[in-house]
Every structure is written in C-alpha cells, then in structure tokens.
Design a protein around this motif. Sequence first.
Motif, short mmCIF file in Angstrom:
data_model
loop_
_atom_site.label_atom_id
_atom_site.label_comp_id
_atom_site.label_asym_id
_atom_site.label_seq_id
_atom_site.Cartn_x
_atom_site.Cartn_y
_atom_site.Cartn_z
N SER A 25 1.78 3.96 7.16
CA SER A 25 1.11 2.74 7.20
C SER A 25 0.91 3.48 9.30
O SER A 25 0.17 2.78 9.51
CB SER A 25 2.54 2.11 7.54
OG SER A 25 2.44 1.01 8.62
N GLU A 131 4.92 -6.22 4.69
CA GLU A 131 4.48 -6.93 5.68
C GLU A 131 3.57 -6.28 6.34
O GLU A 131 4.17 -4.57 7.05
CB GLU A 131 5.21 -7.39 6.47
CG GLU A 131 5.87 -8.59 6.28
CD GLU A 131 5.22 -9.65 5.32
OE1 GLU A 131 4.00 -9.39 5.45
OE2 GLU A 131 6.30 -10.35 4.41
N THR A 132 1.97 -6.03 6.19
CA THR A 132 1.11 -5.99 7.07
C THR A 132 -0.09 -6.35 7.67
O THR A 132 0.56 -7.89 7.77
CB THR A 132 -0.09 -4.81 5.96
OG1 THR A 132 -0.88 -6.04 5.11
CG2 THR A 132 0.87 -4.52 4.95
N SER A 133 -0.79 -6.56 8.39
CA SER A 133 -2.14 -6.96 9.09
C SER A 133 -2.51 -7.81 8.30
O SER A 133 -3.30 -8.79 8.18
CB SER A 133 -2.75 -6.14 9.88
OG SER A 133 -3.79 -5.46 9.17
N ARG A 134 -2.44 -7.72 6.93
CA ARG A 134 -3.35 -8.78 5.82
C ARG A 134 -2.52 -9.11 5.37
O ARG A 134 -2.81 -9.68 3.89
CB ARG A 134 -4.33 -7.44 5.07
CG ARG A 134 -5.32 -6.86 5.77
CD ARG A 134 -5.99 -5.32 4.82
NE ARG A 134 -5.60 -4.93 4.56
CZ ARG A 134 -4.85 -4.51 3.92
NH1 ARG A 134 -5.09 -4.72 2.95
NH2 ARG A 134 -3.52 -3.14 3.62
N LYS A 171 12.06 -3.19 6.77
CA LYS A 171 10.41 -2.68 6.57
C LYS A 171 9.42 -2.68 5.39
O LYS A 171 9.04 -3.60 4.66
CB LYS A 171 10.35 -2.05 7.58
CG LYS A 171 8.03 -2.02 7.47
CD LYS A 171 7.81 -0.50 8.96
CE LYS A 171 6.19 -0.81 8.76
NZ LYS A 171 5.62 -2.72 8.85
#
Length: 269
Positions: A25, A131-134, A171
């Motif tokens: 990540s 959870e990612t920016s996308r 996370k």
Amino acid sequence: MQTPTCTMLRVRTPSDAHVIFHAVSLGLLPIVARRLDTEERRAISSGCVFVWEERGSNAESTGLGIERWTDSIRWGPSRVKDEFLFYHEKEPDAADLDLASDSSGPVISHHYSRGFYRENLIKQTYSVFVETSRGRRKWHLIAYFTQESLEFLHTIDDISGLSSLHVPPGKYKSARSAKNGKSSVSPVYEPSTINPFRDVSHSPYPRHQLITAQTYYNPAVLENRRPSVSSVERRNPVLAPLAYLEHIPPLRRHPLDEEALMSFPRFRA
C-alpha cells in the motif's frame, strides 16, 4: 517480466501478511498488476510471495485488477489454518513422468515440472478487504514454499524495511473473518512451529525432535523454549486451537497395547 512481491520469504501469521499488504500500500513492495505469463509461472519457486488485487465491477473503466490467479500447477483440496488456505501440489500424471524420463530411467524421487527437478510445492493463500483511494478493494496474498526449504526462508523480522513497519489497526480485514463473522485478531501462539501437513508417523526425524500439540503446549516445554515463564503463564498455559487439533492424526498405540485391547471381545472386528 513481473517479479514476485517478495522472494525467499515465508508468511507465518496473518499479522505477517498485513505487514506485506501495508508495504504494498505504501509502495515499498510491488503489486502484481496482471496475470502471470508462461515464463513468470515457470519461475515460481519456494519463497515467492505475490500480492494482487481482485478485479472489481468497474474494472473495464479502470483496467486494474486480476480476475483470478493462475499458476499452471495442479493442486489438491484446501486445508484451513489460522485464516490461511493451504494447498498441496498434486503428483505428476503419467504424461509428465513420460516427459521426464530419459535413457537413465524414469523419475523416482522428486517431481519433474517446469523443466527441472524439485520437491512438491505448498501454496498458502490469504485475502483481505482494504479501503483505497478507489474505494474498497479485495487483495490477495499467495505464498509458495516446500516443507524441505521452509527453515531456510527469511521472515519479515529479517528485513529492516518490514520489521519496523507499523500497520494501522483494522486497516486490513480478513475476507474469511468477514464472511464467517469472526474476529481477524491474530492468535497469540507461535504457528511457525506447527506444520499442518506434518504426519509424525511418517516423519524422517526422530519422534522426540518433533514439536507436536502434546509437547508444544505442555508448560514444561514452554519453560524450556522461553528464557523465563511467569507464574501467570504456568497457571494459564497457551492451548492449541481447536482447528489445529482437529487435523492431528491420532498417535498409534504400542503394539502390545493394541494386542491387549484386541483381546477383549467388544473390540474385535
């Protein structure tokens, strides 16, 4: 040519896997962006670890992710341990053995595959939601190893960039825990000393050198393995998880005990 996320590494616990995911990540380790090609599959060996993202519903617009993992290796059924799935490589079929045969005779001891001799691989898999920016994505970790080479592989404790890496709590949520409604907290025992595939009755090592559930969780053994054991640990020894005990083959009775037991009519076939 794509390279594995890690090489010469073994994954001991879900916490180890979370460290690797977090390194990916942060961009410290590479993620596998596409399915492996023929040469990349041939290069799979013990200690290779791959992290990849499962293709989402909007993959057509983003072009990211892999639909499913393929390595061109035949695997047996899965076994579950500590939220990991383990698969044993199947023995080669007759066509493979014919291909491996030469003027000196057929292959007898070791497996022939991808152009060279080696021991059968074991595949270890683990999946998380992150959870990612996308948005929310599903990441997978695939680790390969052989039982013979396991003790020679490194751990994340041996890699300075990983051993000190802090993973934010919560996370990376285990996909199996999310599916089963269980907690993803890693167990406190030391799973690296326990092999879910070890059959002690066929081990090449003396029985007294093997660490089994009966010996490892004995308070006296714990005291010998650790520099100091508190009185609290003596009163509350670490217990083997039920999922592990259910896969332990029962130890065979002594032949004299077996003979005495069979002398009773109720135990005769």
